[in-house]
Design a protein around this motif. Structure first.
Motif, mmCIF file in Angstrom:
data_model
loop_
_atom_site.group_PDB
_atom_site.id
_atom_site.type_symbol
_atom_site.label_atom_id
_atom_site.label_comp_id
_atom_site.label_asym_id
_atom_site.label_seq_id
_atom_site.Cartn_x
_atom_site.Cartn_y
_atom_site.Cartn_z
ATOM 1 N N LYS A 7 0.838 -1.203 0.000
ATOM 2 C CA LYS A 7 0.000 0.000 0.000
ATOM 3 C C LYS A 7 0.875 1.257 0.000
ATOM 4 O O LYS A 7 1.725 1.419 0.873
ATOM 5 C CB LYS A 7 -0.878 -0.034 1.253
ATOM 6 N N PRO A 8 0.699 2.159 -0.970
ATOM 7 C CA PRO A 8 1.511 3.388 -0.965
ATOM 8 C C PRO A 8 1.090 4.320 0.176
ATOM 9 O O PRO A 8 -0.048 4.292 0.630
ATOM 10 C CB PRO A 8 1.218 4.023 -2.329
ATOM 11 N N VAL A 9 2.036 5.145 0.649
ATOM 12 C CA VAL A 9 1.779 6.089 1.731
ATOM 13 C C VAL A 9 1.323 7.406 1.112
ATOM 14 O O VAL A 9 2.073 8.036 0.374
ATOM 15 C CB VAL A 9 3.045 6.344 2.573
ATOM 16 N N SER A 10 0.089 7.826 1.413
ATOM 17 C CA SER A 10 -0.388 9.098 0.879
ATOM 18 C C SER A 10 0.118 10.240 1.750
ATOM 19 O O SER A 10 0.152 10.133 2.972
ATOM 20 C CB SER A 10 -1.918 9.116 0.814
ATOM 21 N N VAL A 41 15.595 -1.591 -0.325
ATOM 22 C CA VAL A 41 14.242 -1.158 -0.670
ATOM 23 C C VAL A 41 14.325 0.029 -1.626
ATOM 24 O O VAL A 41 15.175 0.901 -1.482
ATOM 25 C CB VAL A 41 13.465 -0.767 0.610
ATOM 26 N N LEU A 42 13.430 0.060 -2.597
ATOM 27 C CA LEU A 42 13.359 1.128 -3.586
ATOM 28 C C LEU A 42 12.205 2.068 -3.232
ATOM 29 O O LEU A 42 11.089 1.599 -2.989
ATOM 30 C CB LEU A 42 13.132 0.507 -4.971
ATOM 31 N N VAL A 43 12.457 3.371 -3.179
ATOM 32 C CA VAL A 43 11.431 4.355 -2.814
ATOM 33 C C VAL A 43 11.235 5.306 -3.981
ATOM 34 O O VAL A 43 12.201 5.785 -4.565
ATOM 35 C CB VAL A 43 11.874 5.169 -1.576
ATOM 36 N N ILE A 50 3.891 8.094 -1.683
ATOM 37 C CA ILE A 50 5.223 7.496 -1.719
ATOM 38 C C ILE A 50 5.062 5.988 -1.789
ATOM 39 O O ILE A 50 4.404 5.383 -0.934
ATOM 40 C CB ILE A 50 6.038 7.902 -0.475
ATOM 41 N N ALA A 51 5.641 5.380 -2.820
ATOM 42 C CA ALA A 51 5.550 3.932 -3.014
ATOM 43 C C ALA A 51 6.868 3.284 -2.603
ATOM 44 O O ALA A 51 7.951 3.816 -2.854
ATOM 45 C CB ALA A 51 5.242 3.615 -4.469
ATOM 46 N N VAL A 52 6.760 2.141 -1.956
ATOM 47 C CA VAL A 52 7.925 1.404 -1.481
ATOM 48 C C VAL A 52 7.884 0.013 -2.103
ATOM 49 O O VAL A 52 6.852 -0.655 -2.075
ATOM 50 C CB VAL A 52 7.908 1.302 0.069
ATOM 51 N N TRP A 65 10.956 -4.229 3.675
ATOM 52 C CA TRP A 65 9.941 -3.569 2.864
ATOM 53 C C TRP A 65 8.820 -2.964 3.710
ATOM 54 O O TRP A 65 8.568 -1.761 3.660
ATOM 55 C CB TRP A 65 9.405 -4.611 1.886
ATOM 56 N N GLY A 66 8.150 -3.751 4.507
ATOM 57 C CA GLY A 66 7.032 -3.266 5.320
ATOM 58 C C GLY A 66 7.489 -2.297 6.392
ATOM 59 O O GLY A 66 6.802 -1.311 6.692
ATOM 60 N N MET A 67 8.663 -2.567 6.980
ATOM 61 C CA MET A 67 9.208 -1.683 8.013
ATOM 62 C C MET A 67 9.499 -0.299 7.443
ATOM 63 O O MET A 67 9.197 0.713 8.071
ATOM 64 C CB MET A 67 10.486 -2.305 8.591
ATOM 65 N N SER A 68 10.048 -0.244 6.241
ATOM 66 C CA SER A 68 10.370 1.042 5.611
ATOM 67 C C SER A 68 9.104 1.847 5.331
ATOM 68 O O SER A 68 9.054 3.053 5.568
ATOM 69 C CB SER A 68 11.129 0.823 4.307
#
Length: 177
Positions: A7-10, A41-43, A50-52, A65-68
């Motif tokens: 899920k991306p962070v809005s 991890v790629l941001v 923001i997509a991770v 991944w989830g932690m970032s």
């Protein structure tokens, strides 16, 4: 597979976020925070969020991944609203007060415990038995609250000590005659 990481962070209203390589910077009404994302991890920033993504399907990449993603969500929430932890003090004669920037705790020891407030954290004592720790960095707020609680954690027989607000203490039965 990380369900959180997908899920991306809005970016919330009133907060400006930018991604520069592996560094995510967030500026908001409460202040500014930076987070350097792990190289596994790629941001990327895409249309207001923001997509991770993991760089590959290795176990290390997937575990970071989830932690970032959660760390990025926390800095965005921190600069917008901030974080708060409440502590309660239980026990006869146990109390807290502010001496300038230092927190003074009377916890049944021969001398009062003096806790120096770290940079970026605000401590308030609305009542002598209540402590409120606030700040924009979630990790730092939780760490300060844990350090204060550590001086005299709640004991299981009478429940005396410093506890988080709403924390349930499992009580033990005392010895019988």
């Amino acid at each position: 597979m990380s369900r959180i990481g997908k899920k991306p962070v809005s970016v919330p209203q009133g907060v400006t976020a930018s991604v520069d390589g592996q560094t995510v910077t967030a500026k908001g009404p409460k202040g500014e925070l930076k987070f350097v994302v792990n190289d596994e991890v790629l941001v990327k920033m895409e249309d207001g969020s923001i997509a991770v993504d993991p760089r590959d399907q290795s176990k290390l990449s997937r575990s970071k991944w989830g932690m970032s993603r959660t760390q990025i969500a926390n800095i965005l929430a921190g600069v917008k609203d901030g974080f708060e932890k409440k502590l309660e003090i239980t026990g006869v004669g146990y109390r807290a007060s502010m001496q300038g920037k230092n927190l003074q705790l009377a916890l049944g020891f021969s001398h009062d415990v003096v806790y120096q407030t770290p940079e970026g954290i605000t401590i308030a004592t609305p009542k002598p038995t209540e402590i409120v720790v606030t700040g924009i960095d979630k990790q730092k707020v939780g760490q300060v609250a844990a350090e204060i609680r550590e001086y005299r954690g709640p004991e299981p027989y009478k429940g005396k000590g410093v506890r988080y607000a709403g924390e349930k203490i499992v009580r033990k039965e005392g010895k019988k005659k």
